[in-house]
Design an enzyme around this catalytic site. Sequence first.
Site, PDB file in Angstrom:
ATOM      1  N   GLU A 108       0.808  -1.215   0.000  1.00 27.38           N
ATOM      2  CA  GLU A 108       0.000   0.000   0.000  1.00 27.38           C
ATOM      3  C   GLU A 108       0.842   1.266   0.000  1.00 27.38           C
ATOM      4  O   GLU A 108       0.510   2.226  -0.674  1.00 27.38           O
ATOM      5  CB  GLU A 108      -0.941   0.032   1.222  1.00 27.38           C
ATOM      6  CG  GLU A 108      -1.540   1.421   1.416  1.00 27.38           C
ATOM      7  CD  GLU A 108      -2.809   1.487   2.226  1.00 27.38           C
ATOM      8  OE1 GLU A 108      -2.957   0.684   3.156  1.00 27.38           O
ATOM      9  OE2 GLU A 108      -3.637   2.358   1.931  1.00 27.38           O
ATOM     10  N   ASP A 134      -0.857  -4.978   3.004  1.00 31.81           N
ATOM     11  CA  ASP A 134      -1.279  -3.749   3.665  1.00 31.81           C
ATOM     12  C   ASP A 134      -0.694  -3.794   5.069  1.00 31.81           C
ATOM     13  O   ASP A 134      -1.136  -4.566   5.918  1.00 31.81           O
ATOM     14  CB  ASP A 134      -2.808  -3.662   3.720  1.00 31.81           C
ATOM     15  CG  ASP A 134      -3.270  -2.270   4.132  1.00 31.81           C
ATOM     16  OD1 ASP A 134      -2.449  -1.512   4.672  1.00 31.81           O
ATOM     17  OD2 ASP A 134      -4.446  -1.949   3.909  1.00 31.81           O
ATOM     18  N   ILE A 156      -0.811  -1.748   7.602  1.00 32.43           N
ATOM     19  CA  ILE A 156      -1.838  -1.464   8.613  1.00 32.43           C
ATOM     20  C   ILE A 156      -3.131  -1.179   7.876  1.00 32.43           C
ATOM     21  O   ILE A 156      -3.303  -0.104   7.288  1.00 32.43           O
ATOM     22  CB  ILE A 156      -1.452  -0.283   9.525  1.00 32.43           C
ATOM     23  CG1 ILE A 156      -0.202  -0.657  10.340  1.00 32.43           C
ATOM     24  CG2 ILE A 156      -2.619   0.080  10.460  1.00 32.43           C
ATOM     25  CD1 ILE A 156       0.168   0.321  11.419  1.00 32.43           C
ATOM     26  N   ASP A 157      -4.024  -2.136   7.873  1.00 32.71           N
ATOM     27  CA  ASP A 157      -5.339  -1.924   7.280  1.00 32.71           C
ATOM     28  C   ASP A 157      -6.242  -1.382   8.385  1.00 32.71           C
ATOM     29  O   ASP A 157      -6.394  -2.011   9.431  1.00 32.71           O
ATOM     30  CB  ASP A 157      -5.901  -3.247   6.737  1.00 32.71           C
ATOM     31  CG  ASP A 157      -7.236  -3.021   6.064  1.00 32.71           C
ATOM     32  OD1 ASP A 157      -7.218  -2.511   4.936  1.00 32.71           O
ATOM     33  OD2 ASP A 157      -8.283  -3.314   6.667  1.00 32.71           O
ATOM     34  N   THR A 178      -5.938   2.274   9.099  1.00 31.36           N
ATOM     35  CA  THR A 178      -5.002   3.244   9.692  1.00 31.36           C
ATOM     36  C   THR A 178      -5.723   4.256  10.574  1.00 31.36           C
ATOM     37  O   THR A 178      -5.214   4.649  11.627  1.00 31.36           O
ATOM     38  CB  THR A 178      -4.217   3.971   8.581  1.00 31.36           C
ATOM     39  OG1 THR A 178      -3.463   2.992   7.860  1.00 31.36           O
ATOM     40  CG2 THR A 178      -3.271   5.013   9.147  1.00 31.36           C
ATOM     41  N   ASP A 191      -6.135  -4.166   0.345  1.00 32.87           N
ATOM     42  CA  ASP A 191      -7.195  -4.226   1.355  1.00 32.87           C
ATOM     43  C   ASP A 191      -7.862  -5.600   1.396  1.00 32.87           C
ATOM     44  O   ASP A 191      -8.387  -6.002   2.418  1.00 32.87           O
ATOM     45  CB  ASP A 191      -8.284  -3.188   1.050  1.00 32.87           C
ATOM     46  CG  ASP A 191      -7.775  -1.756   1.064  1.00 32.87           C
ATOM     47  OD1 ASP A 191      -7.025  -1.417   1.988  1.00 32.87           O
ATOM     48  OD2 ASP A 191      -8.112  -0.987   0.142  1.00 32.87           O
TER      49      ASP A 191
END
Lengths: 262, 262
Positions: free
Chosen positions: B68, B86, B88-89, B91, B213
């Site tokens: 990402e 990702d 940190i999905d 955020t 995602d």
Amino acid sequence: MNWEHIDECARKWLKEAGVRIRETFEQQLTVQMKSNRKDLVTNVDKETEQFFIERIKETFPEHRVLGEEGFGDDVGALDGVVWIIDPIDGTMNFIHQQRNFAISIGVFHDGIGQLGYIYDVVHDELYYAQKGKGAFLNGRPLPRLQPVEISEAIISLNTTWVIENARIDPSVLAPLVKAVRGTRSYGSAALEMAYVATGRLDAYITMRLSPWDFAGGLVIVEEVGGIVTNVYGEPLQLLGQNSVLVAKPGLHEQIVTKYIRK
Amino acid sequence: MNWEHIDECARKWLKEAGVRIRETFEQQLTVQMKSNRKDLVTNVDKETEQFFIERIKETFPEHRVLGEEGFGDDVGALDGVVWIIDPIDGTMNFIHQQRNFAISIGVFHDGIGQLGYIYDVVHDELYYAQKGKGAFLNGRPLPRLQPVEISEAIISLNTTWVIENARIDPSVLAPLVKAVRGTRSYGSAALEMAYVATGRLDAYITMRLSPWDFAGGLVIVEEVGGIVTNVYGEPLQLLGQNSVLVAKPGLHEQIVTKYIRK
């Protein structure tokens, strides 16, 4: 009134009830509908409420109990000490998810909230407050809520209230959804109030709650400087249904004046 | 391809990354806006992506990475092994809540998802799957998803998609909101897919996601018999943005035919 003793008992019973609820995860639930197909109750809701009522009546025979499942007293006025209990707030989550539900308790004296508890059983997180003595999460004090810009706010708001519904014109809250940073919805009023108290949410809005949904959260949120009213900014009625707006101080005023009453 | 070795490395790195992320909770975050005021990134997103890329490149120099935050490769086609990450999905949740976020990883081979991981760092819950070998949560196998009536379904759907927005007429999904038992919104596509995989949610609908995602969730959900497409029932494009509908089998068809394409 010996609030320390009442507090000690409430915590002990919450932990005991939590253990019993966790044990039911392995068993088959009995699920019934109440007022409508989205209003559910299980044997665990009922047994948990009865668990609290038995202990309260035994230890504090002069206290009264207003409970969601109706096993308590027929409370017509708030004189004396009244425990307002939701044995499982977020029953639909309890059934579907086995998480995202909580036990909620508010202990009121002559209509004033003195003790508040929200116990997230699965995560063993106990949010609680005693009026004038601060709010805590598992023993750690919760800091006072700080102001936030509306454009940086995360609010909890269910989709129900921005589509056609019986309680509010959907066009009232839609502009608020656009103005904020994001919306969430967790399906447990008690946890959503706990999340406002800890700053994880900046506001929580819903159009219909009963006293047992917000009684515990009210004490906790007010203790960290948050504001709890109906969506028009008026005080909540503790013996009836209300819309509810829980928010950080400045944000609360902005939501009422710029979006709801505009 | 030695998928067992790749799987072993992925899990080890996920746990290591989780420890690093938890350590940052005590530190001050650096938050920046990306494409718009709701699209945020922190130093932790960037550092976590770099952490994975370094380890992948060192251990599997022939693998490519689509991440990402853009520290990976410029992936124009999905031949060979591609990790879609990702770091940190969710955020926004990471910043506001320090919970309700996850690391998401999908490992694809010639465009086919082989390994999927969603790691809920705070709760130390690792959801994962290997194609054809089942899906698991912390070692416990996840059962195959069972059919559900639409009237008993809980779906995850953000308020954005039922008010005026750039991607779908709000009147399309409003009848679905009325038909289901309840809606929720958690603000992390990866966790929402994990919740469908575990049956905590029956469906998840959103109008715009990037491959990172949903790449991890795709492998996990399909492995328990769930269906992952765009909202029109068409296959997802792994190298672009998509609407996404994740649901139990019968429910997926009903949502597409009765509500979205009707």
